[in-house]
Design a protein around this motif. Structure first.
Motif, PDB file in Angstrom:
ATOM      1  N   LEU A 161       0.835  -1.204   0.000  1.00  0.00           N
ATOM      2  CA  LEU A 161       0.000   0.000   0.000  1.00  0.00           C
ATOM      3  C   LEU A 161       0.868   1.252   0.000  1.00  0.00           C
ATOM      4  N   MET A 162       1.903   1.245   0.845  1.00  0.00           N
ATOM      5  CA  MET A 162       2.799   2.396   0.898  1.00  0.00           C
ATOM      6  C   MET A 162       3.537   2.561  -0.437  1.00  0.00           C
ATOM      7  N   ARG A 163       3.900   1.439  -1.023  1.00  0.00           N
ATOM      8  CA  ARG A 163       4.569   1.492  -2.326  1.00  0.00           C
ATOM      9  C   ARG A 163       3.648   2.099  -3.373  1.00  0.00           C
ATOM     10  N   ARG A 164       2.374   1.684  -3.365  1.00  0.00           N
ATOM     11  CA  ARG A 164       1.435   2.229  -4.343  1.00  0.00           C
ATOM     12  C   ARG A 164       1.191   3.709  -4.100  1.00  0.00           C
ATOM     13  N   ALA A 165       1.156   4.123  -2.839  1.00  0.00           N
ATOM     14  CA  ALA A 165       0.979   5.547  -2.535  1.00  0.00           C
ATOM     15  C   ALA A 165       2.124   6.358  -3.137  1.00  0.00           C
ATOM     16  N   TYR A 166       3.344   5.857  -3.003  1.00  0.00           N
ATOM     17  CA  TYR A 166       4.507   6.534  -3.581  1.00  0.00           C
ATOM     18  C   TYR A 166       4.392   6.574  -5.109  1.00  0.00           C
ATOM     19  N   GLU A 167       4.003   5.450  -5.688  1.00  0.00           N
ATOM     20  CA  GLU A 167       3.878   5.366  -7.143  1.00  0.00           C
ATOM     21  C   GLU A 167       2.778   6.292  -7.650  1.00  0.00           C
ATOM     22  N   THR A 168       1.698   6.434  -6.892  1.00  0.00           N
ATOM     23  CA  THR A 168       0.601   7.320  -7.282  1.00  0.00           C
ATOM     24  C   THR A 168       1.070   8.759  -7.399  1.00  0.00           C
ATOM     25  N   LEU A 169       1.965   9.168  -6.510  1.00  0.00           N
ATOM     26  CA  LEU A 169       2.419  10.558  -6.482  1.00  0.00           C
ATOM     27  C   LEU A 169       3.559  10.843  -7.448  1.00  0.00           C
ATOM     28  N   GLY A 193       3.983  13.314  14.574  1.00  0.00           N
ATOM     29  CA  GLY A 193       4.985  14.362  14.430  1.00  0.00           C
ATOM     30  C   GLY A 193       6.305  13.905  13.852  1.00  0.00           C
ATOM     31  N   LYS A 194       6.449  12.624  13.513  1.00  0.00           N
ATOM     32  CA  LYS A 194       7.693  12.129  12.936  1.00  0.00           C
ATOM     33  C   LYS A 194       7.685  12.318  11.424  1.00  0.00           C
ATOM     34  N   ARG A 195       8.863  12.614  10.875  1.00  0.00           N
ATOM     35  CA  ARG A 195       9.014  12.817   9.435  1.00  0.00           C
ATOM     36  C   ARG A 195      10.091  11.896   8.886  1.00  0.00           C
ATOM     37  N   LEU A 196       9.883  11.478   7.642  1.00  0.00           N
ATOM     38  CA  LEU A 196      10.881  10.663   6.958  1.00  0.00           C
ATOM     39  C   LEU A 196      10.894  11.089   5.494  1.00  0.00           C
ATOM     40  N   HIS A 197      12.096  11.300   4.960  1.00  0.00           N
ATOM     41  CA  HIS A 197      12.242  11.791   3.584  1.00  0.00           C
ATOM     42  C   HIS A 197      12.564  10.642   2.636  1.00  0.00           C
ATOM     43  N   PHE A 198      11.988  10.725   1.429  1.00  0.00           N
ATOM     44  CA  PHE A 198      12.147   9.681   0.424  1.00  0.00           C
ATOM     45  C   PHE A 198      12.554  10.288  -0.911  1.00  0.00           C
ATOM     46  N   PRO A 199      13.011   9.456  -1.861  1.00  0.00           N
ATOM     47  CA  PRO A 199      13.422   9.982  -3.164  1.00  0.00           C
ATOM     48  C   PRO A 199      12.306  10.773  -3.848  1.00  0.00           C
ATOM     49  N   LYS A 200      12.736  11.682  -4.728  1.00  0.00           N
ATOM     50  CA  LYS A 200      11.842  12.543  -5.511  1.00  0.00           C
ATOM     51  C   LYS A 200      11.103  13.547  -4.638  1.00  0.00           C
ATOM     52  N   GLY A 201      11.700  13.897  -3.493  1.00  0.00           N
ATOM     53  CA  GLY A 201      11.158  14.986  -2.672  1.00  0.00           C
ATOM     54  C   GLY A 201       9.946  14.661  -1.847  1.00  0.00           C
ATOM     55  N   LEU A 202       9.598  13.393  -1.681  1.00  0.00           N
ATOM     56  CA  LEU A 202       8.421  13.036  -0.895  1.00  0.00           C
ATOM     57  C   LEU A 202       8.768  12.899   0.590  1.00  0.00           C
ATOM     58  N   ARG A 210      -3.202   8.602  11.544  1.00  0.00           N
ATOM     59  CA  ARG A 210      -2.973   8.512  10.106  1.00  0.00           C
ATOM     60  C   ARG A 210      -1.531   8.874   9.775  1.00  0.00           C
ATOM     61  N   VAL A 211      -1.108   8.536   8.547  1.00  0.00           N
ATOM     62  CA  VAL A 211       0.158   9.009   8.012  1.00  0.00           C
ATOM     63  C   VAL A 211      -0.133   9.649   6.662  1.00  0.00           C
ATOM     64  N   ARG A 212       0.678  10.667   6.322  1.00  0.00           N
ATOM     65  CA  ARG A 212       0.508  11.348   5.044  1.00  0.00           C
ATOM     66  C   ARG A 212       1.812  11.303   4.270  1.00  0.00           C
ATOM     67  N   LEU A 213       1.686  11.066   2.972  1.00  0.00           N
ATOM     68  CA  LEU A 213       2.832  11.035   2.078  1.00  0.00           C
ATOM     69  C   LEU A 213       2.626  12.098   1.012  1.00  0.00           C
ATOM     70  N   GLY A 214       3.592  12.989   0.854  1.00  0.00           N
ATOM     71  CA  GLY A 214       3.447  14.044  -0.142  1.00  0.00           C
ATOM     72  C   GLY A 214       4.655  14.953  -0.154  1.00  0.00           C
ATOM     73  N   ARG A 215       4.522  16.068  -0.856  1.00  0.00           N
ATOM     74  CA  ARG A 215       5.596  17.064  -0.946  1.00  0.00           C
ATOM     75  C   ARG A 215       5.210  18.301  -0.150  1.00  0.00           C
ATOM     76  N   GLY A 216       6.180  18.846   0.580  1.00  0.00           N
ATOM     77  CA  GLY A 216       5.966  20.082   1.314  1.00  0.00           C
ATOM     78  C   GLY A 216       4.855  20.000   2.339  1.00  0.00           C
ATOM     79  N   LEU A 217       4.736  18.879   3.023  1.00  0.00           N
ATOM     80  CA  LEU A 217       3.675  18.730   4.014  1.00  0.00           C
ATOM     81  C   LEU A 217       3.960  19.603   5.225  1.00  0.00           C
TER      82      LEU A 217
END
Length: 246
Positions: A161-169, A193-202, A210-217
């Motif tokens: 699911l997390m992989r698909r969320a990344y692929e969707t964005l 309140g925890k953050r983790l950075h991933f390739p392509k600026g996500l 909940r958790v949110r995946l995106g840019r500039g959150l």
């Protein structure tokens, strides 16, 4: 050009070599699957989806070359295909020939592995479809995942699911490694309140429930929202503590 589909010339060799390269890099099932005869390229910047067709995946490179010569069809060799600067070419010209000493049909073995992984991935993706409808909301440039709904599914489905969320964005999950997916899974149990950075600026951001995946959150209050008046009971009387009195 506005085409809805693109036919690509990948052959059986082009399938076996990257599968072997993915094994060396420690890929998961999606990496072992290799390329599919039909797949979809998503372009997240404009929402366009293009079908990719690979009709030659069961034909070897030499068979393709021989057919072109027989039919008088001209073809072009890319000079970079022989450059040893690229890991893929070192697999093609050094590693694959070495492996034939152990299994003369190593290419066919890798193709069988890719097909078996493809069948497993197809089943798992059908389970992810169900979980996606239950746990995920897409909001503009971010994907929000309900933690409680997410953890009710098997750990492998959570990771996919997390992989698909990344692929969707981003349009592709090629930049994600198994290490990234492990880190995403750990974040599901992290406090708000925890953050983790991933390739392509996500960025993956944990919030309450909940958790949110995106840019500039933007950071939000990690506590649950409070509505209306909430009375607080305070016991009367003096309370002692180590530093004095309350």
């Amino acid at each position: 050009t506005g085409a809805a589909a693109v036919a690509l010339g990948h052959t059986a060799d082009d399938q076996a070599e990257p599968v072997l390269l993915h094994i060396l890099r420690g890929a998961g099932l999606h990496g072992l699957r290799g390329m599919e005869p039909l797949s979809t390229l998503r372009l997240p910047q404009d929402g366009v989806e293009v079908t990719l067709a690979r009709p030659l995946l069961d034909v070897t490179r030499e068979e393709t070359r021989a057919f072109c010569q027989q039919e008088g069809v001209s073809f072009r060799d890319d000079t970079t295909n022989r450059s040893m600067r690229f890991a893929r070419n070192r697999v093609r010209f050094v590693l694959m020939p070495s492996l034939t000493a152990y299994n003369p049909r190593v290419r066919e073995a890798l193709l069988r592995l890719a097909r078996a992984a493809g069948r497993d991935v197809a089943y798992l993706e059908s389970q992810v479809d169900v979980a996606w409808r239950e746990a995920v909301v897409t909001e503009g440039d971010a994907v929000t995942l309900d933690t409680a709904a997410l953890v009710s599914h098997a750990p492998l489905v959570q990771r996919l699911l997390m992989r698909r969320a990344y692929e969707t964005l981003t349009g592709s999950a090629a930049a994600l490694t198994e290490r990234h997916l492990e880190a995403m899974a750990v974040m599901l149990g992290a406090p708000p309140g925890k953050r983790l950075h991933f390739p392509k600026g996500l960025v993956l951001l944990t919030e309450y429930g909940r958790v949110r995946l995106g840019r500039g959150l933007a950071e939000t209050c990690p506590l649950p929202p409070l509505q209306n008046r909430l009375p607080i009971r305070i016991e009367a009387g003096e309370k002692k503590y180590a530093g004095g009195h309350v």
